[in-house]
Design a protein around this motif. Sequence first.
Motif, PDB file in Angstrom:
ATOM      1  N   ASP A 134       0.813  -1.217   0.000  1.00  0.00           N
ATOM      2  CA  ASP A 134       0.000   0.000   0.000  1.00  0.00           C
ATOM      3  C   ASP A 134       0.847   1.268   0.000  1.00  0.00           C
ATOM      4  OD1 ASP A 134       0.972  -0.458   2.523  1.00  0.00           O
ATOM      5  OD2 ASP A 134      -0.817   0.230   3.570  1.00  0.00           O
ATOM      6  N   LEU A 135       2.176   1.118  -0.059  1.00  0.00           N
ATOM      7  CA  LEU A 135       3.067   2.283  -0.106  1.00  0.00           C
ATOM      8  C   LEU A 135       3.894   2.274  -1.387  1.00  0.00           C
ATOM      9  CD1 LEU A 135       4.317   2.490   3.596  1.00  0.00           C
ATOM     10  CD2 LEU A 135       2.521   3.837   2.486  1.00  0.00           C
ATOM     11  N   GLN A 136       3.272   1.801  -2.459  1.00  0.00           N
ATOM     12  CA  GLN A 136       3.930   1.755  -3.755  1.00  0.00           C
ATOM     13  C   GLN A 136       3.146   2.582  -4.762  1.00  0.00           C
ATOM     14  OE1 GLN A 136       4.345  -2.301  -4.991  1.00  0.00           O
ATOM     15  NE2 GLN A 136       5.469  -2.926  -3.164  1.00  0.00           N
ATOM     16  N   GLY A 137       3.849   3.005  -5.788  1.00  0.00           N
ATOM     17  CA  GLY A 137       3.210   3.710  -6.889  1.00  0.00           C
ATOM     18  C   GLY A 137       3.722   3.182  -8.212  1.00  0.00           C
ATOM     19  N   SER A 138       3.220   3.739  -9.291  1.00  0.00           N
ATOM     20  CA  SER A 138       3.572   3.270 -10.629  1.00  0.00           C
ATOM     21  C   SER A 138       3.828   4.455 -11.541  1.00  0.00           C
ATOM     22  CB  SER A 138       2.441   2.409 -11.214  1.00  0.00           C
ATOM     23  OG  SER A 138       2.108   1.337 -10.361  1.00  0.00           O
ATOM     24  N   VAL A 139       4.468   4.168 -12.654  1.00  0.00           N
ATOM     25  CA  VAL A 139       4.618   5.154 -13.718  1.00  0.00           C
ATOM     26  C   VAL A 139       4.343   4.441 -15.033  1.00  0.00           C
ATOM     27  CG1 VAL A 139       7.127   4.760 -13.871  1.00  0.00           C
ATOM     28  CG2 VAL A 139       6.141   6.867 -14.781  1.00  0.00           C
ATOM     29  N   GLU A 140       3.650   5.127 -15.927  1.00  0.00           N
ATOM     30  CA  GLU A 140       3.342   4.538 -17.217  1.00  0.00           C
ATOM     31  C   GLU A 140       3.353   5.619 -18.281  1.00  0.00           C
ATOM     32  OE1 GLU A 140      -0.580   2.866 -17.148  1.00  0.00           O
ATOM     33  OE2 GLU A 140      -1.568   4.824 -17.038  1.00  0.00           O
ATOM     34  N   GLY A 141       3.381   5.189 -19.529  1.00  0.00           N
ATOM     35  CA  GLY A 141       3.361   6.138 -20.631  1.00  0.00           C
ATOM     36  C   GLY A 141       3.723   5.450 -21.925  1.00  0.00           C
ATOM     37  N   PHE A 142       4.108   6.254 -22.911  1.00  0.00           N
ATOM     38  CA  PHE A 142       4.449   5.733 -24.226  1.00  0.00           C
ATOM     39  C   PHE A 142       5.834   6.235 -24.629  1.00  0.00           C
ATOM     40  CE2 PHE A 142      -0.116   5.493 -24.100  1.00  0.00           C
ATOM     41  CZ  PHE A 142      -0.415   4.321 -24.787  1.00  0.00           C
ATOM     42  N   VAL A 143       6.509   5.421 -25.411  1.00  0.00           N
ATOM     43  CA  VAL A 143       7.774   5.815 -26.028  1.00  0.00           C
ATOM     44  C   VAL A 143       7.511   5.886 -27.532  1.00  0.00           C
ATOM     45  CG1 VAL A 143      10.204   5.263 -26.371  1.00  0.00           C
ATOM     46  CG2 VAL A 143       9.090   4.688 -24.198  1.00  0.00           C
ATOM     47  N   LEU A 144       7.666   7.093 -28.091  1.00  0.00           N
ATOM     48  CA  LEU A 144       7.271   7.348 -29.474  1.00  0.00           C
ATOM     49  C   LEU A 144       8.467   7.786 -30.304  1.00  0.00           C
ATOM     50  CD1 LEU A 144       4.073   9.447 -28.647  1.00  0.00           C
ATOM     51  CD2 LEU A 144       4.214   6.967 -29.017  1.00  0.00           C
TER      52      LEU A 144
END
Length: 453
Positions: free
Chosen positions: A112-122
């Motif tokens: 419960d003390l974690q996060g994420s990162v997401e996105g695109f590589v273009l």
Amino acid sequence: MAMKRLLGWIVVISILLAGCGKEQKVGIISGTVTDVEGNPVANAEVTAMGRTISSTRTLHNGTFYLTNVPEGFTTILARARIGNREYTGRQVAQVFPNEQSKNINIMIAPSDLQGSVEGFVLDPLGRGIERARVFAGGALSSALAITDRRGYYRIDGLPAGFEYPIVASAPGYENDRRTVAIRARETSLRSFTLNYSSNRPVNAPQNLTATAWTMPRELMVTRDNRTLHAYNAIRALFDKNLRHRPLRPPSRAAGDYWIEVDLSWEFEQQSSLLGYGIFRGTTLQELESNAIAFLRDPLADFFADLDPGLQPNVTYYYEMVALNTDYLDDLPGSSSGRSNRAIARPFVPIQIVEPRPNTLVDSRSLIISWTAVERADYYLVLVYDRLPDYQVQPFYPSDLDNPGAAKVFAPNTSLVYTGPAFSPGRTYYLVVLAFSNDRSTRAISPLVAVQAR
């Protein structure tokens, strides 16, 4: 007609059986599981996900060793229960047939003390780049994600409350670097546009240095994280960066000691940098061709050589090359020239002879003696009035920049204690370190606990 159908099925079955009999290419993954404080986590479950699942548990020192992992990119999951909370973490590793992928380090945190990162590589035309690498920098190594055919990536399990450097890299393109703040239970968005590369040369690593540590064997068998912390706190007195790089003792070694050679170099941000190749040899001829590691991490500036075969009084030569993003396509000129050469010649282990552990001592008549270390230029005697930690400074000497009598020049191997008086009934901890004059070679004795009379 029936015969033709039968023959057809025989052909199909034969092809399937031939495919089943085809040998699967597999490799080995090894690394360490730690918590966010850098403490190794014992008995954590580590699983390599993929076409086949390989699973193991970490040893007392947090290390793990996974065999028969299919080649290619695979996700490594780590899970442990600490107290009443579940800790998890993940990493992506690239596996090569019949090779060992080392330094796959996983930091776990409460779920419960974690996060994420997401996105695109273009690419410059806005099209997704498949199989690009996205790195999120960490203390031991970077978390890694591989983009899908749309150019999409996601990195989960990042401990919250930190700001991470994040780099996207792909063969044939220049890198793009950003930063991202990770918050608990949230997903941050970071997308990248990579410019085309034309096999741009990368500079060789600069100012490569090697520091050899000879450490006591007890660190390989202890299950007490406080003990590991204590030794790393002592090391951090002489290299502040080690505070963020926890001890990772190997699971085996050649004797009653283990040797770690720390390589560091100046980090240079280069738009075409993929990572580094590291070479080691006991002769210059061996150095030329013996690659011991490839760091596919453009954020790296440190590598710990933990080969259990490292021996004292043997000279090891190290050099590095930088690899550009076209290296995986094996294009000419995709690696730099060699770095400067760094040399390590580890010490033999050191032991405190007197006083013996758990004995009563009188600080007014205390004599500390230890075994001689060949090639050591001087020794430093440290006394703590509590178990060493990052917030605990030595009781003696009070000033490491001016240690006075605590600094003993070789060949002397004893010291008459002249520091502050001990408090009766209190436990004190003694440790002796051996140094070369340039401090590139070091040895630490086992901690000896004594009680003041």
